[in-house]
Design a protein around this motif. Structure first.
Motif, mmCIF file in Angstrom:
data_model
loop_
_atom_site.group_PDB
_atom_site.id
_atom_site.type_symbol
_atom_site.label_atom_id
_atom_site.label_comp_id
_atom_site.label_asym_id
_atom_site.label_seq_id
_atom_site.Cartn_x
_atom_site.Cartn_y
_atom_site.Cartn_z
ATOM 1 N N VAL A 235 -6.850 -0.576 -1.765
ATOM 2 C CA VAL A 235 -7.290 -1.653 -2.658
ATOM 3 C C VAL A 235 -6.350 -1.761 -3.861
ATOM 4 O O VAL A 235 -5.942 -2.851 -4.265
ATOM 5 C CB VAL A 235 -8.751 -1.431 -3.107
ATOM 6 C CG1 VAL A 235 -9.148 -2.430 -4.181
ATOM 7 C CG2 VAL A 235 -9.688 -1.550 -1.915
ATOM 8 N N LEU A 236 -5.986 -0.623 -4.431
ATOM 9 C CA LEU A 236 -5.069 -0.644 -5.578
ATOM 10 C C LEU A 236 -3.701 -1.186 -5.178
ATOM 11 O O LEU A 236 -3.104 -2.010 -5.876
ATOM 12 C CB LEU A 236 -4.938 0.772 -6.154
ATOM 13 C CG LEU A 236 -4.127 0.914 -7.442
ATOM 14 C CD1 LEU A 236 -4.617 -0.043 -8.514
ATOM 15 C CD2 LEU A 236 -4.181 2.341 -7.949
ATOM 16 N N GLN A 237 -3.203 -0.753 -4.022
ATOM 17 C CA GLN A 237 -1.882 -1.224 -3.585
ATOM 18 C C GLN A 237 -1.904 -2.713 -3.232
ATOM 19 O O GLN A 237 -0.909 -3.409 -3.418
ATOM 20 C CB GLN A 237 -1.381 -0.392 -2.399
ATOM 21 C CG GLN A 237 -1.001 1.046 -2.748
ATOM 22 C CD GLN A 237 0.069 1.145 -3.834
ATOM 23 O OE1 GLN A 237 0.890 0.250 -4.013
ATOM 24 N NE2 GLN A 237 0.053 2.249 -4.568
ATOM 25 N N VAL A 238 -3.050 -3.210 -2.742
ATOM 26 C CA VAL A 238 -3.161 -4.656 -2.484
ATOM 27 C C VAL A 238 -3.072 -5.428 -3.809
ATOM 28 O O VAL A 238 -2.396 -6.452 -3.903
ATOM 29 C CB VAL A 238 -4.479 -4.991 -1.738
ATOM 30 C CG1 VAL A 238 -4.783 -6.490 -1.794
ATOM 31 C CG2 VAL A 238 -4.385 -4.536 -0.286
ATOM 32 N N ALA A 239 -3.760 -4.920 -4.833
ATOM 33 C CA ALA A 239 -3.702 -5.584 -6.146
ATOM 34 C C ALA A 239 -2.260 -5.635 -6.650
ATOM 35 O O ALA A 239 -1.791 -6.660 -7.153
ATOM 36 C CB ALA A 239 -4.589 -4.839 -7.140
ATOM 37 N N LEU A 240 -1.538 -4.515 -6.499
ATOM 38 C CA LEU A 240 -0.147 -4.457 -6.961
ATOM 39 C C LEU A 240 0.759 -5.340 -6.101
ATOM 40 O O LEU A 240 1.665 -6.000 -6.606
ATOM 41 C CB LEU A 240 0.344 -3.003 -6.936
ATOM 42 C CG LEU A 240 -0.347 -2.087 -7.957
ATOM 43 C CD1 LEU A 240 -0.088 -0.624 -7.625
ATOM 44 C CD2 LEU A 240 0.118 -2.382 -9.374
ATOM 45 N N ALA A 241 0.509 -5.364 -4.786
ATOM 46 C CA ALA A 241 1.318 -6.188 -3.885
ATOM 47 C C ALA A 241 1.115 -7.669 -4.212
ATOM 48 O O ALA A 241 2.069 -8.460 -4.183
ATOM 49 C CB ALA A 241 0.940 -5.903 -2.425
ATOM 50 N N ARG A 242 -0.135 -8.040 -4.542
ATOM 51 C CA ARG A 242 -0.388 -9.439 -4.922
ATOM 52 C C ARG A 242 0.335 -9.777 -6.215
ATOM 53 O O ARG A 242 0.843 -10.875 -6.400
ATOM 54 C CB ARG A 242 -1.895 -9.675 -5.087
ATOM 55 C CG ARG A 242 -2.658 -9.589 -3.779
ATOM 56 C CD ARG A 242 -4.117 -9.889 -3.985
ATOM 57 N NE ARG A 242 -4.330 -11.314 -4.163
ATOM 58 C CZ ARG A 242 -5.315 -11.837 -4.896
ATOM 59 N NH1 ARG A 242 -6.149 -11.039 -5.532
ATOM 60 N NH2 ARG A 242 -5.455 -13.125 -5.004
#
Length: 740
Positions: A235-242
């Protein structure tokens, strides 16, 4: 009316007001979902006892142990009573202390040989660790025994979950509250895309929550942890990827240095060759600056590795291309230091438009809150007209009235000291989003870089410039060996006799404001007996230590003080005179921690060194050994040899490798200090993932997140993931990720 989802139900509806209030105030738990994600810190097995030797000082802990002996002591001529109980785990012992009327119940219940769970704050008294007035629950299966008992058999298996607890809400009470909300786990929405979950063989989220709170076997715990760690990482990496994806869509002005321009002129007058590391990092930065999307780069490097030189060359490249560059420093002392060193390095190139200045030059201006009005007005004018290509300042740069002609690059020094809004306000001053270079002298392990700074490209400077001297570091156990401290002051004198200078660092200022604060604290009505258990000595203070040294071991040396509450002019004057060699010993707080550069300073004595963190000690130590003479750093402490604080100091003394120390630091601190709070001022969203141990999970989650976001940037086809983003990354943190 829509039904509130089970995990969003307020805890007070299920648990009652008092328990919910403590959970909200002390553990930041408000909903059923919050409590379900408040995982056990560890598990106790029946028949297996806790390692008492590994308890952290000043933390609320829960331990399961056996009573070894109990004794009542009298004091104050028989008027006062104190019960001392020793508990053991077979390898270590811990003392429990009860006072006054509070001794009768434990004296009757905690008999030698009995076992119980104990909860309280670990403190140090007479150089031994203890729990003062702990709460406890005897381990028994029969609630009719009276008193607080824990019915182990009502819990699955033989594994007792131990929860992170707080005063007024012990682990066993949290366990009962979890029992009340556990049925709601069936409604937990799964954030992982189905293909990812099946491909990696993870259990479902409801099953993971059940297994983490009420495991029957150790395999249950492992299954749950792997799954829940992945949720957090992903979830954290998705936020950063976005965030990275959105940044990639933004426009920016490409900034390329002009041939034969300011940068070439600066390079031509450098009296030394850049290190290979500096050249490599500069190339990475120049490549980013030349693109039509904003650079977002983190430059991390060892203390004294030459980051300022790399940042300055990037700033000059932007000025060459017709833009302006701003450097944001966290303190006035550091802003003034940067301004002084940059104008010295540039020479006549920093005097653009002035008599004697170079035709290729630009103006380098300083802007801080304490500047006089005429100088401030001139600086603001130079910025809005574009006369000044380079500005160095503190938070004053962020004010509304500060306008730039064409802001092309923002350099943020010591990034962790700035809030999101401050950085965002400065970035908003460009006609288009400016390029961003974030610098930190605190080396960051790769895993932290991927999580905290996951939206930034990372450059590392790990090579020291030629001519830098090694720094010898030693722990000085003042209480065990007082003659070591006397020798420390002799060493300072010896350095001064050789023509060098020294710093003495203290954790506290020791002025009237400090004293008022202490008086206020003393008014809190602590019982005299309880006060006896505390470490009574306050942290050593600049003002007292400076006075003691100048009248005692450093008598005759020119001693000055420096701390954050001094007037800005006085601070700058003290720093300037120390830099000019007019002062032998500077007694200071951590205001000298970063950026201060006095090559002639060779010795540093850090008083109460155990009160500083590993990274901070490494930063402070980096202020010496900046010239050709070797540096010396002495870490003075009263902590006993076997304490965790001494282990921390020994680690600092044993290596100059900042990356190794950052790893030790991270292992010794809670994750929340590194993530979340350090960056956005809010609670960390990580509860299960440990960034130091879970590097493989973080790296794999980063890759998977990049693929998911590339295919579906708005997560339209992944509603469960979208919901998890909203839940795990609370609004403040989401805002942090959006702003960067």
């Amino acid at each position: 009316m829509d039904r509130v989802p089970a995990l969003e139900e307020p805890l007070k509806k299920l648990l009652g007001g008092p328990t919910a209030k403590v959970m909200a105030e002390h553990l930041d738990l408000h909903t059923v979902g919050d409590l379900l994600h408040h995982y056990p810190r560890r598990y106790e097995e029946r028949g297996q006892l806790t390692k008492l030797a590994e308890l952290p000082l000043d933390e609320d802990v829960t331990v399961v142990a056996q009573v070894a002996d109990a004794r009542v002591h009298t004091f104050n001529g028989g008027r006062g009573q104190r019960l001392e109980i020793t508990i053991t785990d077979g390898s270590g012992r811990l003392q429990l202390v009860f006072f006054g009327r509070g001794i009768h119940k434990p004296h009757k219940e905690l008999l030698p040989g009995s076992r119980a769970m104990f909860a309280g704050k670990v403190s140090m008294f007479n150089r031994r660790m203890q729990l003062a007035h702990p709460t406890y629950a005897k381990l028994g299966a029969d609630p009719d025994e009276g008193g607080d008992t824990v019915d182990i058999d009502s819990w699955a298996g033989a594994l007792i979950p131990i929860y992170p607890a707080c005063k007024g809400l012990e682990s066993w009470k949290i366990a009962k509250a979890v029992d009340a909300v556990l049925p709601s786990a069936q409604e937990a929405v799964d954030p992982l895309p189905e293909a990812l979950r099946e491909g990696r063989g993870f259990v479902s989220l409801p099953e993971a929550l059940l297994k983490v709170h009420r495991p029957r076997t150790k395999a249950d715990i492992e299954d749950a942890r792997q799954r829940l760690k992945w949720d957090e990482a992903f979830v954290l990496q998705v936020a950063l990827a976005r965030r990275r994806h959105a940044d990639g869509q933004l426009p920016a002005v490409a900034r390329r240095p002009a041939p034969g321009g300011l940068l070439d002129a600066f390079d031509a007058k450098l009296p030394f060759t850049l290190t290979e590391g500096q050249q490599k990092v500069s190339r990475e930065i120049f490549d980013d600056l030349a693109t039509e999307h904003p650079m977002h780069r983190l430059l991390q490097g060892e203390v004294g590795s030459g980051k300022t030189m790399v940042a300055l060359r990037a700033m000059l490249a932007v000025v060459d291309s017709g833009g302006q560059a701003a450097m944001l420093a966290p303190t006035e002392v550091l802003a003034q230091q940067h301004h002084r060193s940059i104008t010295e390095m540039m020479g006549e190139l920093a005097e653009g438009g002035m008599l004697g200045g170079s035709d290729l030059g630009t103006k380098v201006v300083l802007l801080t809150g304490s500047m006089g009005m005429p100088a401030r007005r001139q600086a603001l004018l130079d910025l809005v007209t574009g006369e000044a290509g380079v500005v160095i300042g503190t938070h004053a740069l962020i004010e509304d009235k500060v306008q730039f002609h064409d802001l092309g690059l923002v350099v943020v020094d010591e990034q962790h000291r700035f809030g999101v809004e401050q950085r965002d306000a400065l970035r908003g001053k460009g006609k288009q989003p400016p390029h961003l270079l974030v610098m930190t002298a605190t080396p960051i392990p790769r895993t932290v870089a991927m999580t905290v700074f996951g939206d930034l490209e990372t450059s590392v400077l790990d090579q020291l410039p030629a001519g830098r001297s090694p720094i010898a570091s030693h722990v000085v156990p003042a209480q065990d060996k007082p003659h070591f401290l006397a020798r420390a002051w002799e060493r300072v004198r010896e350095e001064v006799d050789k023509g060098h200078q020294a710093y003495v660092v203290c954790p506290r200022i020791g002025d009237s404001a400090d004293e008022a604060e202490e008086a206020k604290t003393a008014k809190g009505k602590k019982k005299a007996e309880e006060a006896e258990t505390a470490d009574k000595r306050p942290p050593l203070a600049v003002i007292e230590i400076a006075d003691q040294l100048s009248k005692g071991p450093l008598q005759g040396l020119r001693t000055e003080i420096l701390h954050g509450r001094m007037q800005p002019d006085d601070k700058d004057d003290a720093m300037r005179r120390f830099g000019a060699g007019e002062v032998d010993v500077l007694v200071a707080t951590t205001v000298i921690e970063v950026g201060v550069n006095v090559p002639n300073a060779t010795a540093m004595v850090i008083m109460d060194a155990d009160r500083f963190g590993v990274s901070q000690l490494h930063q402070l130590r980096g202020r010496v050994g900046r010239g050709s003479a070797p540096g010396l750093c002495l870490l003075v402490t009263d902590m006993p040899e076997a304490s965790p604080a001494r282990a921390r100091l020994n680690a600092v003394a044993s290596t100059l490798d900042g990356f190794e120390l950052s790893r030790i630091d991270l292992e010794q601190r809670r994750e929340g200090d590194v993530l979340g709070q350090a960056q956005s001022g809010v609670r960390s969203s990580l509860r299960m993932l440990t960034v130091i141990d879970d590097e493989e999970i973080i790296a794999a989650a980063r890759e998977e997140a990049g693929t998911v976001v590339a295919e579906d940037p708005d997560l339209e086809h992944l509603p469960g993931l979208r919901t998890a983003l909203d839940a795990l990354l609370d609004k403040d943190r989401e805002q942090y990720l959006d702003k960067g």
